[in-house]
Design a protein around this motif. Structure first.
Motif, mmCIF file in Angstrom:
data_model
loop_
_atom_site.group_PDB
_atom_site.id
_atom_site.type_symbol
_atom_site.label_atom_id
_atom_site.label_comp_id
_atom_site.label_asym_id
_atom_site.label_seq_id
_atom_site.Cartn_x
_atom_site.Cartn_y
_atom_site.Cartn_z
ATOM 1 N N VAL A 127 88.342 66.169 -31.677
ATOM 2 C CA VAL A 127 87.680 66.639 -32.896
ATOM 3 C C VAL A 127 88.683 67.327 -33.814
ATOM 4 C CG1 VAL A 127 86.011 68.307 -33.801
ATOM 5 C CG2 VAL A 127 85.368 66.811 -31.904
ATOM 6 N N LEU A 128 89.493 68.220 -33.257
ATOM 7 C CA LEU A 128 90.447 68.955 -34.089
ATOM 8 C C LEU A 128 91.520 68.030 -34.667
ATOM 9 C CD1 LEU A 128 90.946 72.255 -32.059
ATOM 10 C CD2 LEU A 128 89.362 71.795 -33.943
ATOM 11 N N ALA A 169 78.899 67.991 -38.397
ATOM 12 C CA ALA A 169 79.758 68.331 -39.525
ATOM 13 C C ALA A 169 79.885 67.104 -40.419
ATOM 14 C CB ALA A 169 81.134 68.798 -39.052
ATOM 15 N N TYR A 170 80.001 67.354 -41.707
ATOM 16 C CA TYR A 170 80.161 66.277 -42.682
ATOM 17 C C TYR A 170 81.474 66.480 -43.427
ATOM 18 C CZ TYR A 170 75.284 64.911 -42.035
ATOM 19 O OH TYR A 170 74.094 64.481 -41.497
ATOM 20 N N TRP A 171 82.220 65.386 -43.567
ATOM 21 C CA TRP A 171 83.467 65.395 -44.322
ATOM 22 C C TRP A 171 83.404 64.307 -45.379
ATOM 23 C CZ3 TRP A 171 88.004 68.370 -43.348
ATOM 24 C CH2 TRP A 171 87.872 69.278 -42.276
ATOM 25 N N GLN A 172 83.998 64.595 -46.537
ATOM 26 C CA GLN A 172 83.921 63.647 -47.651
ATOM 27 C C GLN A 172 85.286 63.446 -48.287
ATOM 28 O OE1 GLN A 172 80.316 63.737 -49.861
ATOM 29 N NE2 GLN A 172 81.301 63.249 -51.806
ATOM 30 N N ALA A 173 85.553 62.191 -48.638
ATOM 31 C CA ALA A 173 86.800 61.819 -49.307
ATOM 32 C C ALA A 173 86.507 61.559 -50.773
ATOM 33 C CB ALA A 173 87.397 60.575 -48.650
ATOM 34 N N GLY A 174 86.752 62.563 -51.608
ATOM 35 C CA GLY A 174 86.445 62.421 -53.033
ATOM 36 C C GLY A 174 85.003 62.020 -53.223
ATOM 37 N N ASP A 175 84.785 60.983 -54.045
ATOM 38 C CA ASP A 175 83.440 60.448 -54.206
ATOM 39 C C ASP A 175 83.328 59.067 -53.553
ATOM 40 O OD1 ASP A 175 85.021 58.993 -55.881
ATOM 41 O OD2 ASP A 175 83.770 59.232 -57.670
ATOM 42 N N LYS A 176 84.270 58.772 -52.607
ATOM 43 C CA LYS A 176 84.324 57.435 -52.032
ATOM 44 C C LYS A 176 83.639 57.321 -50.673
ATOM 45 C CE LYS A 176 88.089 55.000 -52.490
ATOM 46 N NZ LYS A 176 89.519 54.575 -52.384
ATOM 47 N N TYR A 177 84.032 58.159 -49.714
ATOM 48 C CA TYR A 177 83.567 57.992 -48.342
ATOM 49 C C TYR A 177 83.003 59.301 -47.797
ATOM 50 C CZ TYR A 177 87.364 54.589 -48.983
ATOM 51 O OH TYR A 177 88.211 53.639 -49.488
ATOM 52 N N GLN A 178 82.209 59.138 -46.749
ATOM 53 C CA GLN A 178 81.655 60.293 -46.054
ATOM 54 C C GLN A 178 81.628 59.996 -44.559
ATOM 55 O OE1 GLN A 178 77.351 62.023 -46.399
ATOM 56 N NE2 GLN A 178 78.462 62.696 -48.222
ATOM 57 N N VAL A 179 81.907 61.022 -43.755
ATOM 58 C CA VAL A 179 81.849 60.911 -42.301
ATOM 59 C C VAL A 179 80.875 61.940 -41.775
ATOM 60 C CG1 VAL A 179 83.098 61.216 -40.130
ATOM 61 C CG2 VAL A 179 84.211 60.079 -42.022
ATOM 62 N N MET A 180 79.962 61.507 -40.913
ATOM 63 C CA MET A 180 79.164 62.442 -40.137
ATOM 64 C C MET A 180 79.774 62.517 -38.744
ATOM 65 S SD MET A 180 75.070 62.500 -39.208
ATOM 66 C CE MET A 180 75.133 60.953 -38.282
ATOM 67 N N LEU A 181 80.175 63.704 -38.337
ATOM 68 C CA LEU A 181 80.797 63.947 -37.043
ATOM 69 C C LEU A 181 79.822 64.720 -36.173
ATOM 70 C CD1 LEU A 181 83.255 64.294 -35.072
ATOM 71 C CD2 LEU A 181 83.892 66.287 -36.454
ATOM 72 N N ILE A 182 79.559 64.208 -34.974
ATOM 73 C CA ILE A 182 78.644 64.864 -34.041
ATOM 74 C C ILE A 182 79.380 65.090 -32.720
ATOM 75 C CG2 ILE A 182 76.453 64.716 -32.776
ATOM 76 C CD1 ILE A 182 75.449 62.812 -34.921
ATOM 77 N N GLU A 195 80.513 69.334 -17.061
ATOM 78 C CA GLU A 195 80.015 69.283 -18.437
ATOM 79 C C GLU A 195 80.879 68.294 -19.212
ATOM 80 O OE1 GLU A 195 79.764 73.029 -20.367
ATOM 81 O OE2 GLU A 195 78.420 73.907 -18.879
ATOM 82 N N ARG A 196 80.301 67.195 -19.612
ATOM 83 C CA ARG A 196 81.018 66.171 -20.370
ATOM 84 C C ARG A 196 80.420 66.093 -21.779
ATOM 85 N NH1 ARG A 196 85.379 62.992 -17.903
ATOM 86 N NH2 ARG A 196 85.557 63.941 -15.840
ATOM 87 N N TYR A 197 81.256 65.632 -22.730
ATOM 88 C CA TYR A 197 80.853 65.638 -24.133
ATOM 89 C C TYR A 197 81.144 64.301 -24.797
ATOM 90 C CZ TYR A 197 80.089 70.589 -23.565
ATOM 91 O OH TYR A 197 79.602 71.792 -23.127
ATOM 92 N N LEU A 198 80.282 63.973 -25.755
ATOM 93 C CA LEU A 198 80.391 62.723 -26.495
ATOM 94 C C LEU A 198 80.570 63.035 -27.981
ATOM 95 C CD1 LEU A 198 80.154 59.668 -25.728
ATOM 96 C CD2 LEU A 198 77.831 59.764 -26.623
ATOM 97 N N ILE A 199 81.519 62.368 -28.594
ATOM 98 C CA ILE A 199 81.790 62.503 -30.029
ATOM 99 C C ILE A 199 81.283 61.243 -30.716
ATOM 100 C CG2 ILE A 199 83.580 62.861 -31.781
ATOM 101 C CD1 ILE A 199 85.373 63.681 -29.251
ATOM 102 N N THR A 200 80.588 61.398 -31.814
ATOM 103 C CA THR A 200 80.075 60.247 -32.561
ATOM 104 C C THR A 200 80.495 60.358 -34.016
ATOM 105 O OG1 THR A 200 78.133 60.172 -31.114
ATOM 106 C CG2 THR A 200 78.018 58.905 -33.155
ATOM 107 N N LEU A 201 80.960 59.239 -34.573
ATOM 108 C CA LEU A 201 81.309 59.172 -35.987
ATOM 109 C C LEU A 201 80.449 58.122 -36.668
ATOM 110 C CD1 LEU A 201 85.235 59.106 -35.874
ATOM 111 C CD2 LEU A 201 83.755 61.096 -36.112
ATOM 112 N N ASP A 202 79.925 58.460 -37.823
ATOM 113 C CA ASP A 202 79.237 57.500 -38.690
ATOM 114 C C ASP A 202 79.955 57.556 -40.029
ATOM 115 O OD1 ASP A 202 77.569 55.817 -40.051
ATOM 116 O OD2 ASP A 202 75.722 56.821 -39.472
ATOM 117 N N ILE A 203 80.586 56.450 -40.403
ATOM 118 C CA ILE A 203 81.459 56.414 -41.576
ATOM 119 C C ILE A 203 80.932 55.402 -42.582
ATOM 120 C CG2 ILE A 203 83.849 56.167 -42.357
ATOM 121 C CD1 ILE A 203 84.634 56.343 -39.342
ATOM 122 N N GLY A 204 80.817 55.808 -43.816
ATOM 123 C CA GLY A 204 80.356 54.898 -44.856
ATOM 124 C C GLY A 204 80.714 55.436 -46.226
#
Length: 239
Positions: A127-128, A169-182, A195-204
């Protein structure tokens, strides 16, 4: 009368078996690139043909030729190489990795940038690292009033540990792209005592306008940890 298998026939069968094994090994090797990790190179809004020409991992597509929605997955564990001259980044190897196309153009990427559920130390490192890449390339966290940036702090670890709550968390690249990070705890049947963890990205493309949502949300019943006073998610970049 008993039948015997001659030594010559034995050697023939042994050769055939060896050839079959070698063919299977060669087939698996052909599914991998000749060097480096397999990569799927994706250009948001770009055509399928670009991805096919610039990737080193084989890709299984469905619905090709459709006038509406199609998609596919890599045939092997592969990194995502998000191609953009300003906002590009790269993930670790991923096992869950899907690309959706609309009229043959990339519309959405969903993936988990790991090949198995991770211990919290390893999950936080991924994540970092992703957030550091985004910071360096000009992405900015958005919607932080409700979705503060995930940080490796005792408060965040305690928040995620029960397995009920997720870090968004949500990250955005200007007005072009957005990532939802879970980031969320995941029960792994292979490691029931860990304890195990899962990272998910949704990019569009940028799809959520947080400015328009201000004041419409009720307070979260269990809000995620706020950032420490004076902390900034991209300290080396101007705000």
């Amino acid at each position: 009368m008993t039948s015997r298998i001659s030594p010559l026939n034995c050697r023939r069968w042994a050769r055939l078996a060896l050839c079959a094994i070698l063919a299977m090994i060669a087939g698996r090797q052909l599914m991998q690139p000749l060097w480096g990790d397999p990569v799927i190179a994706v250009q948001m809004g770009g055509p399928y043909e670009y991805m096919e020409a610039h990737s080193t991992a084989p890709f299984s597509a469905w619905g090709r030729g459709s006038k509406s929605v199609s998609g596919g997955i890599p045939k092997v564990d592969a990194r995502l190489r998000f191609v953009d001259p300003q906002y590009g980044f790269e993930t670790p190897l991923a096992r869950f990795f899907t690309v959706t196309f609309v009229r043959n153009l990339v519309d959405d990427i969903r993936m988990s940038p790991q090949i198995e559920p991770l211990l919290i130390d390893d999950a936080m490192k991924v994540v970092l690292d992703l957030q550091a890449q985004w910071c360096a390339k000009g992405w900015r966290p958005v919607g932080t009033r409700r979705y503060p940036t995930i940080a490796d702090t005792p408060e965040w670890r305690a928040y995620l540990s029960p397995g009920v709550l997720q870090g968004h968390a949500y990250w955005q690249a200007g007005d072009k792209y957005q990532v939802m990070l879970i980031l969320a705890r995941f029960r792994d049947s292979r490691h029931p005592d860990q304890e195990r963890y899962l990272i998910t990205l949704d990019i569009g493309e940028a799809w959520r306008l947080f400015e328009e949502e201000e004041g419409r949300f009720e307070p979260h019943h269990s809000p995620p940890p706020p950032p420490k006073k004076g902390a900034t998610p991209c300290p080396s970049q101007p705000s």
